[in-house]
Design a protein around this motif. Structure first.
Motif, PDB file in Angstrom:
ATOM      1  N   ASP A   1       0.568  -1.356   0.283  1.00 18.16           N
ATOM      2  CA  ASP A   1      -0.038   0.042   0.110  1.00 18.16           C
ATOM      3  C   ASP A   1       1.289   1.074   0.011  1.00 18.16           C
ATOM      4  O   ASP A   1       0.618   1.839  -0.862  1.00 18.16           O
TER       5      ASP A   1
ATOM      6  N   HIS B   1     -17.203  -0.244  -1.992  1.00 16.56           N
ATOM      7  CA  HIS B   1     -17.582  -1.494  -2.628  1.00 16.56           C
ATOM      8  C   HIS B   1     -18.513  -1.685  -4.329  1.00 16.56           C
ATOM      9  O   HIS B   1     -18.197  -2.573  -5.166  1.00 16.56           O
TER      10      HIS B   1
ATOM     11  N   GLU C   1      -6.459  -8.461   5.183  1.00 18.17           N
ATOM     12  CA  GLU C   1      -6.797  -9.246   4.219  1.00 18.17           C
ATOM     13  C   GLU C   1      -7.905 -10.370   2.901  1.00 18.17           C
ATOM     14  O   GLU C   1      -7.489 -11.232   4.399  1.00 18.17           O
TER      15      GLU C   1
ATOM     16  N   ILE D   1     -11.157  -8.406  -8.802  1.00 19.01           N
ATOM     17  CA  ILE D   1      -9.948  -7.142  -8.752  1.00 19.01           C
ATOM     18  C   ILE D   1      -8.949  -8.366  -8.983  1.00 19.01           C
ATOM     19  O   ILE D   1      -7.864  -7.945 -10.129  1.00 19.01           O
TER      20      ILE D   1
ATOM     21  N   VAL E   1      -7.470  -1.295  -8.425  1.00 18.43           N
ATOM     22  CA  VAL E   1      -8.316  -1.354  -8.858  1.00 18.43           C
ATOM     23  C   VAL E   1      -8.002  -0.367 -10.074  1.00 18.43           C
ATOM     24  O   VAL E   1      -8.449  -0.917 -10.562  1.00 18.43           O
TER      25      VAL E   1
ATOM     26  N   GLU F   1      -9.633  -3.015   2.643  1.00 18.99           N
ATOM     27  CA  GLU F   1      -9.706  -2.019   1.172  1.00 18.99           C
ATOM     28  C   GLU F   1      -9.078  -2.181   0.617  1.00 18.99           C
ATOM     29  O   GLU F   1      -7.924  -2.442   0.639  1.00 18.99           O
ATOM     30  N   LEU F   2      -9.611  -2.111  -0.882  1.00 12.84           N
ATOM     31  CA  LEU F   2      -8.643  -1.917  -1.737  1.00 12.84           C
ATOM     32  C   LEU F   2      -8.313  -0.827  -1.812  1.00 12.84           C
ATOM     33  O   LEU F   2      -8.682   0.334  -2.099  1.00 12.84           O
TER      34      LEU F   2
ATOM     35  N   THR G   1     -14.634  -7.948  -3.273  1.00 12.29           N
ATOM     36  CA  THR G   1     -14.551  -7.082  -5.022  1.00 12.29           C
ATOM     37  C   THR G   1     -12.671  -7.785  -4.143  1.00 12.29           C
ATOM     38  O   THR G   1     -12.491  -7.536  -5.641  1.00 12.29           O
ATOM     39  N   TRP G   2     -12.060  -8.167  -3.327  1.00 11.06           N
ATOM     40  CA  TRP G   2     -10.379  -8.819  -3.982  1.00 11.06           C
ATOM     41  C   TRP G   2     -10.352  -9.409  -4.102  1.00 11.06           C
ATOM     42  O   TRP G   2      -9.465  -9.297  -5.968  1.00 11.06           O
TER      43      TRP G   2
ATOM     44  N   THR H   1      -6.102  -1.717   6.503  1.00  9.86           N
ATOM     45  CA  THR H   1      -4.755  -2.131   6.432  1.00  9.86           C
ATOM     46  C   THR H   1      -4.647  -3.196   7.552  1.00  9.86           C
ATOM     47  O   THR H   1      -3.194  -4.040   7.198  1.00  9.86           O
TER      48      THR H   1
END
Length: 439
Positions: free
Chosen positions: A184, A351, A268, A391, A300, A294-295, A387-388, A265
């Motif tokens: 990140d 999301h 995950e 993506i 993304v 969160e991504l 969503t992980w 973070t």
């Protein structure tokens, strides 16, 4: 006066070589050997899995020890106890008779007690006029004295294994946390590097970790993560050395502000091996119920570059720009307002926008974007979608396409080079060309 010591069980119970081995060990115990019965019991409880004992059998052993009046067990003492099944069941918390007999057999098979059965199978003791026990039939506890050191060593081995396992899991947890946060950092700070591929490499390693893993596998995965961590750390440190050291937050230099203040973070999602952004929602079933994370916006956008074309000026710098771009994508995909509202309520605004961007990126492969979004929304309500993985699947497909394109270009280049060396006109062709010119 006792003339013969019983060594075989009564009735139909079979005799085994393991029981003979236990009797040999008990017979060889030194007269001066001493063991604390409750310390030995504690060692047996710690090492019960290695011994093959069960919790019920340990309850019976605990009851048997209570029938021996002394706290210490010595090699030269009479260590046979003769409680009836009713007395033993009472001290074993009312265990049923069938269960009692079954787990007594477990103790015998583990070599923790020896049966000294009477001719009729009853348990009793014959005493002299002075009250001393002359002959007893029941359970012999002498194996506990003979194996006291062995049982202690087994308990220590179990303790050492538990400690090593705990250390391995702690190391794995720290590596996972450090790697995710460093990735990140690299994305948010604009450090040069293929962070999408690095994230995929990390997820590929983590997917090898099952829900319940042995210590050896945890250590192996930690070793692979350590190599990845070292590479990421080296890249960040190399980039830091090239920057102005006055850029530290504690000085008066530039201040780097996170464009996503709500980014968390601390954990995950696990990456699935199958792509989730395809045309079927059934591929999203195997999502682990881990804490939400969160991504990063950079990841993304790298996975869904098509949404940039919808942004004002073709540039997305913040999540608000991303949300505005996805609002334009919704009517283009033919997704109704009700489906979009339901998705935002189930997934959250951010999301839901990521999901819509992924659908937009693969619109040519999805027959009904609206129906697909509703299916994902239903799965999200049941905790079966995140969503992980979606993506990550897009990133993997992108990298695979780039690799295939590079390989194809290389093959064409090689073919062209080889062709230049082989394309030569034959002598017959040159003669025909010369005749045509002369005519």
């Amino acid at each position: 006066m006792q003339t013969h010591v019983s060594t075989t069980p009564f009735g139909r119970r079979p005799m085994t070589l393991g029981q003979i081995s236990s009797q040999m060990a008990a017979k060889a115990v030194k007269p001066d050997a001493v063991a604390h019965k409750w310390q030995v019991f504690q060692d047996i409880r710690e090492a019960r899995e290695l011994l093959g004992a069960t919790d019920r059998s340990l309850a019976i052993l605990n009851a048997l020890l209570t029938f021996h009046p002394e706290t210490t067990l010595s090699g030269d003492a009479e260590l046979i106890v003769w409680p009836s099944n009713e007395q033993l069941a009472a001290r074993a918390n009312g265990m049923p008779a069938t269960t009692l007999r079954r787990h007594i057999a477990v103790l015998v098979e583990c070599g923790l007690v020896i049966r000294r059965d009477s001719p009729n199978g009853k348990r009793f003791a014959r005493k002299s006029r002075g009250g001393e026990v002359e002959q007893a039939y029941g359970f012999d506890l002498s194996p506990l004295v003979a194996r006291a050191q062995e049982l202690h060593d087994l308990a220590e081995a179990v303790h050492a294994e538990r400690k090593a396992f705990r250390v391995a899991k702690e190391s794995l947890t720290l590596l996972r946390r450090d790697i995710v946060k460093l990735i990140d950092t690299g994305i948010e700070e604009g450090v040069p590097g293929n962070w999408g591929k690095i994230l995929l490499d990390y997820q590929a390693i983590i997917t090898r970790l099952p829900r319940s893993a042995p210590r050896q596998l945890v250590e192996a995965i930690s070793a692979d993560l350590s190599v990845l961590y070292a590479d990421i750390r080296e890249a960040l440190e190399t980039f830091t050395k090239t920057q102005n050291p006055d850029a530290n937050e504690s000085h008066s230099g530039r201040h780097i502000q996170n464009s996503n203040p709500d980014l968390h973070t601390e954990s995950e999602y696990s990456l699935r091996k199958k792509e989730e952004a395809g045309g079927t929602a059934a591929e999203t079933d195997n999502v682990q119920s881990l804490p939400k994370r969160e991504l990063p916006l950079g990841i993304v956008l790298d996975a869904c570059p098509g949404v940039r074309d919808l942004a004002q000026g073709g540039e997305i710098r913040h999540w608000r720009d991303f949300l505005a771009a996805t609002e334009l994508a919704r009517p283009m995909l033919g997704i109704s307002s009700s489906a979009w509202l339901e998705a935002r309520e189930a997934l959250g605004e951010q999301h839901a926008a990521i999901t819509l961007a992924a659908i937009y990126q693969r619109a040519d492969q999805i027959g009904s974007p609206g129906g697909y979004l509703r299916s994902l929304t239903d799965r999200a309500k049941n905790g079966k979608f995140s969503t992980w993985p979606m993506i990550m699947a897009l990133l993997r497909a992108k990298l695979d396409a780039q690799k295939a394109s590079d390989d194809l270009g290389q093959r064409r280049s090689d073919s062209a080079v080889e062709g230049d060396g082989r394309l030569q006109a034959s002598e017959a062709l040159l003669k025909n060309l010369k005749r045509s010119r002369e005519r």
